[in-house]
Design an enzyme around this catalytic site. Structure first.
Site, PDB file in Angstrom:
ATOM      1  N   ASN A  22       1.013  -1.438   0.025  1.00 11.73           N
ATOM      2  CA  ASN A  22      -0.163  -0.061   0.017  1.00 11.73           C
ATOM      3  C   ASN A  22       0.822   1.417   0.081  1.00 11.73           C
ATOM      4  O   ASN A  22       0.944   1.853  -0.581  1.00 11.73           O
ATOM      5  CB  ASN A  22      -1.042   0.328   1.153  1.00 11.73           C
ATOM      6  CG  ASN A  22      -2.634  -0.806   1.296  1.00 11.73           C
ATOM      7  OD1 ASN A  22      -2.555  -1.011  -0.274  1.00 11.73           O
ATOM      8  ND2 ASN A  22      -3.077  -1.015   2.193  1.00 11.73           N
ATOM      9  N   HIS A  27      -3.070   2.051  -2.909  1.00 10.85           N
ATOM     10  CA  HIS A  27      -4.290   1.245  -2.260  1.00 10.85           C
ATOM     11  C   HIS A  27      -4.950   0.963  -3.488  1.00 10.85           C
ATOM     12  O   HIS A  27      -5.230   0.068  -3.227  1.00 10.85           O
ATOM     13  CB  HIS A  27      -5.253   1.878  -1.212  1.00 10.85           C
ATOM     14  CG  HIS A  27      -4.593   2.621  -0.279  1.00 10.85           C
ATOM     15  ND1 HIS A  27      -4.474   1.868   0.934  1.00 10.85           N
ATOM     16  CD2 HIS A  27      -3.953   3.772  -0.025  1.00 10.85           C
ATOM     17  CE1 HIS A  27      -4.105   2.424   1.874  1.00 10.85           C
ATOM     18  NE2 HIS A  27      -3.643   3.771   1.453  1.00 10.85           N
ATOM     19  N   ASP A  56      -5.829  -7.069   5.890  1.00 12.86           N
ATOM     20  CA  ASP A  56      -5.460  -8.211   5.391  1.00 12.86           C
ATOM     21  C   ASP A  56      -5.111  -9.656   6.192  1.00 12.86           C
ATOM     22  O   ASP A  56      -4.489 -10.769   5.868  1.00 12.86           O
ATOM     23  CB  ASP A  56      -3.883  -8.064   5.152  1.00 12.86           C
ATOM     24  CG  ASP A  56      -3.039  -7.928   6.541  1.00 12.86           C
ATOM     25  OD1 ASP A  56      -3.494  -6.980   7.447  1.00 12.86           O
ATOM     26  OD2 ASP A  56      -1.365  -8.226   6.388  1.00 12.86           O
ATOM     27  N   ARG A  77      -1.211 -25.736   1.141  1.00 19.67           N
ATOM     28  CA  ARG A  77      -1.362 -25.654  -0.429  1.00 19.67           C
ATOM     29  C   ARG A  77      -1.887 -23.800  -0.154  1.00 19.67           C
ATOM     30  O   ARG A  77      -1.454 -23.369  -1.214  1.00 19.67           O
ATOM     31  CB  ARG A  77      -2.593 -26.315   0.344  1.00 19.67           C
ATOM     32  CG  ARG A  77      -2.607 -27.235  -0.785  1.00 19.67           C
ATOM     33  CD  ARG A  77      -4.075 -28.290  -1.600  1.00 19.67           C
ATOM     34  NE  ARG A  77      -5.055 -27.333  -1.037  1.00 19.67           N
ATOM     35  CZ  ARG A  77      -5.975 -28.920  -0.002  1.00 19.67           C
ATOM     36  NH1 ARG A  77      -5.925 -29.523   0.354  1.00 19.67           N
ATOM     37  NH2 ARG A  77      -7.230 -28.414   0.671  1.00 19.67           N
TER      38      ARG A  77
END
Length: 174
Positions: A22, A27, A56, A77
């Site tokens: 960011n 952003h 996040d 994974r």
């Protein structure tokens, strides 16, 4: 799970160094990266429940009887899904995840406790470096509580003027 004697896992997930994306690219690029990260997470997680908590931070709930093995496989994974570069608005970006995991019922029997313990494991994963997976261990909770207690004691000591600063010269011999 309680009614059937089953088990499930709560995964707390944080995108490593997202603030830097960011700050450097803006952003709009950050938002685009979040969209692509969540798409890859959804593909890797299959039928597991995924939620973005904000910023996040994500949570995944994985049901199943093969805990913690199935969760370890899912976590790997997820990390693997982040390894190819992302391309957002012409910028080529790398992303990695830190993952904290708590298993019901061994790590908590209430939603609050389970998520708190998964968050403690995430905190430890972030301390250990990007792309790290950590399962909750009881000592993590104890260390986190001790750290918060020390922080509160220091804040109180500062507010009450109970700290004094002394300068001590240091000399090297040699």
């Amino acid at each position: 799970a309680d009614a059937t004697g089953g088990s499930f896992a709560a995964l707390c997930i944080d995108l490593d160094r997202f603030k830097e994306v960011n700050d450097v690219f803006g952003h709009s690029v950050g938002d685009g990266l979040l969209c692509q990260v969540s798409t890859r997470m959804r593909e890797a997680a299959g039928t597991a429940f995924i939620a973005r908590l904000g910023g996040d931070e994500f949570t995944i709930i994985l049901q199943g009887s093969c805990q913690p093995e199935a969760t370890a496989i899912l976590a790997e994974r997820l990390l693997e899904a982040m390894s190819p570069e992302f391309e957002v608005e012409g910028q080529r970006l790398r992303a990695s995840l830190s993952i904290g995991i708590a298993i019901y019922p061994s790590d908590g029997t209430s939603a609050t406790t389970l998520l708190s313990n998964a968050d403690a494991a995430l905190y430890r994963a972030k301390e250990d470096g990007p792309g790290t997976i950590r399962f909750f261990e009881a000592e993590m909770d104890m260390r986190l509580r001790e750290r918060h207690a020390i922080q509160q004691d220091l804040q109180s000591a500062i507010a009450l003027g109970q700290l004094e600063l002394y300068y001590q010269p240091q000399a090297t011999i040699g």
